[in-house]
Design an enzyme around this catalytic site. Structure first.
Site, short mmCIF file in Angstrom:
data_model
loop_
_atom_site.label_atom_id
_atom_site.label_comp_id
_atom_site.label_asym_id
_atom_site.label_seq_id
_atom_site.Cartn_x
_atom_site.Cartn_y
_atom_site.Cartn_z
N ASP A 20 44.78 63.84 61.57
CA ASP A 20 44.05 62.60 60.91
C ASP A 20 44.69 61.37 61.80
O ASP A 20 44.04 59.57 62.64
CB ASP A 20 44.03 61.78 59.64
CG ASP A 20 45.85 61.63 59.01
OD1 ASP A 20 46.37 62.29 59.60
OD2 ASP A 20 45.89 61.62 57.97
N SER A 21 45.60 62.13 62.68
CA SER A 21 46.47 61.26 64.21
C SER A 21 45.45 60.71 65.55
O SER A 21 45.49 59.88 65.37
CB SER A 21 47.26 61.70 64.49
OG SER A 21 47.19 63.44 65.10
N ASP B 9 43.13 68.13 58.03
CA ASP B 9 43.90 67.01 57.57
C ASP B 9 42.55 66.67 56.54
O ASP B 9 41.57 66.67 56.75
CB ASP B 9 44.04 65.98 58.21
CG ASP B 9 45.67 65.78 58.86
OD1 ASP B 9 46.48 66.52 57.98
OD2 ASP B 9 45.76 64.95 59.59
N LYS C 150 44.91 70.46 54.97
CA LYS C 150 46.75 69.54 55.17
C LYS C 150 46.52 68.16 54.48
O LYS C 150 45.77 67.91 54.07
CB LYS C 150 47.47 69.54 56.36
CG LYS C 150 48.65 68.56 56.16
CD LYS C 150 49.14 68.87 57.40
CE LYS C 150 48.06 67.43 58.61
NZ LYS C 150 48.97 66.67 57.70
N GLU D 214 48.79 65.10 52.14
CA GLU D 214 50.28 64.55 51.75
C GLU D 214 50.18 64.53 50.84
O GLU D 214 49.17 63.85 49.65
CB GLU D 214 50.40 63.43 52.82
CG GLU D 214 50.21 63.11 54.23
CD GLU D 214 49.25 62.12 54.36
OE1 GLU D 214 49.93 61.17 54.44
OE2 GLU D 214 49.52 62.57 55.97
N GLU E 145 58.41 66.32 57.87
CA GLU E 145 57.72 64.31 59.52
C GLU E 145 59.30 63.92 58.75
O GLU E 145 58.99 63.04 57.73
CB GLU E 145 56.24 64.11 59.08
CG GLU E 145 56.59 63.51 60.07
CD GLU E 145 55.07 62.37 60.46
OE1 GLU E 145 55.27 61.66 61.35
OE2 GLU E 145 54.01 62.97 59.87
#
Length: 264
Positions: A45-46, A84, A112, A114, A181
């Protein structure tokens, strides 16, 4: 080329063989990365920041990730492809299953997400439904408004212990891969050694099993703030393919990230 799988990464961890991974957003770069030896890619999602021009990852939609997953898969058919789950795409069990299914149908091998141990039940339910899960701990960009900015996580003893607890709980729930991270080197080493699953670092020192970079950081084309952990491999080589090869070689050798790219 033989497909890279989670089992491949587990074998590399057991053998002490480090691996490089990178974010990918389009067909041409995905193919180039695969050609130059990168076998693990993330449709992150960067893309909200480096492709769409937002100031965070929060505006990225599931449809955005689905689209980019489809085109990256065409460029790298044998890569282990992570995708993501974007902000608020896994808020309820039903939404999570639907979101994950769309990403897997688009070509992802793994989704993925978070968050810490509060996501253990989500990880368990996805795994039971044949959806492999990669976790993401430390600095989790979707939580930027909670953190009050992009800050190193786990620096004090209590925070470090809690992060390790999260990692162990998620592994017990079925997590098969973890991204760490922006955490201190010592904590990343501790987590990597405590888990049987592979750990990929970004801003976490060189003790992790693998490394990942946002491709724009690896080529020095982000503009503005340059993360401490980033290295411009293109500046040293003058050629994109050579830059990718150098990145892979330095990760495998353990020379990247060096001390100047790491947090103590």
């Amino acid at each position: 080329m033989k497909p890279t799988t989670v089992s491949t990464l587990r074998q590399w961890k057991q053998q002490g063989e480090k691996f490089a991974s990178i974010t990918a957003y389009d067909f041409s770069f995905a193919r180039l990365f695969a050609d130059e030896g990168i076998q693990v890619m993330l449709v992150g999602d960067s893309l909200g920041m480096v492709v769409q021009g937002h100031d965070s990852t929060l505006p990225v939609t599931l449809a955005d990730i689905v689209y980019h997953t489809e085109v990256v898969r065409r460029g790298a058919p044998a890569a282990l492809l992570l995708a993501d789950l974007p902000f608020m795409s896994y808020a309820t069990p039903e939404q999570t299953f639907d979101s994950a299914a769309r990403l897997m149908r688009a070509g992802a091998n793994m989704v993925k997400l978070e968050g810490g141990k509060w996501l253990a039940e989500t990880v368990k339910q996805l795994t039971e439904r044949a959806v492999p899960v990669c976790g993401h701990l430390g600095l989790t960009p979707q939580s930027v408004n909670i953190f009050g900015g992009y800050k190193v996580q786990g620096r004090d003893a209590e925070a470090a212990d809690l992060l390790l607890e999260d990692a162990l709980a998620l592994e017990a729930a079925g997590m098969q891969l973890l991204v760490l991270e922006c955490v201190p080197v010592a904590l990343a080493k501790r987590v990597t050694e405590a888990l049987s699953i592979p750990v990929i670092g970004i801003g976490a020192g060189n003790a992790t099993d693998g490394q990942i970079l946002v491709m724009h950081d690896a080529f020095g084309i982000t503009g503005g703030h340059i993360p401490k952990f980033a290295k411009n491999f293109l500046a040293e080589t003058g050629d994109i393919r050579a830059a990718v090869r150098q990145y892979v070689e330095e990760v495998k050798a353990g020379s990247y990230p060096a001390e100047q790219h790491s947090f103590q």
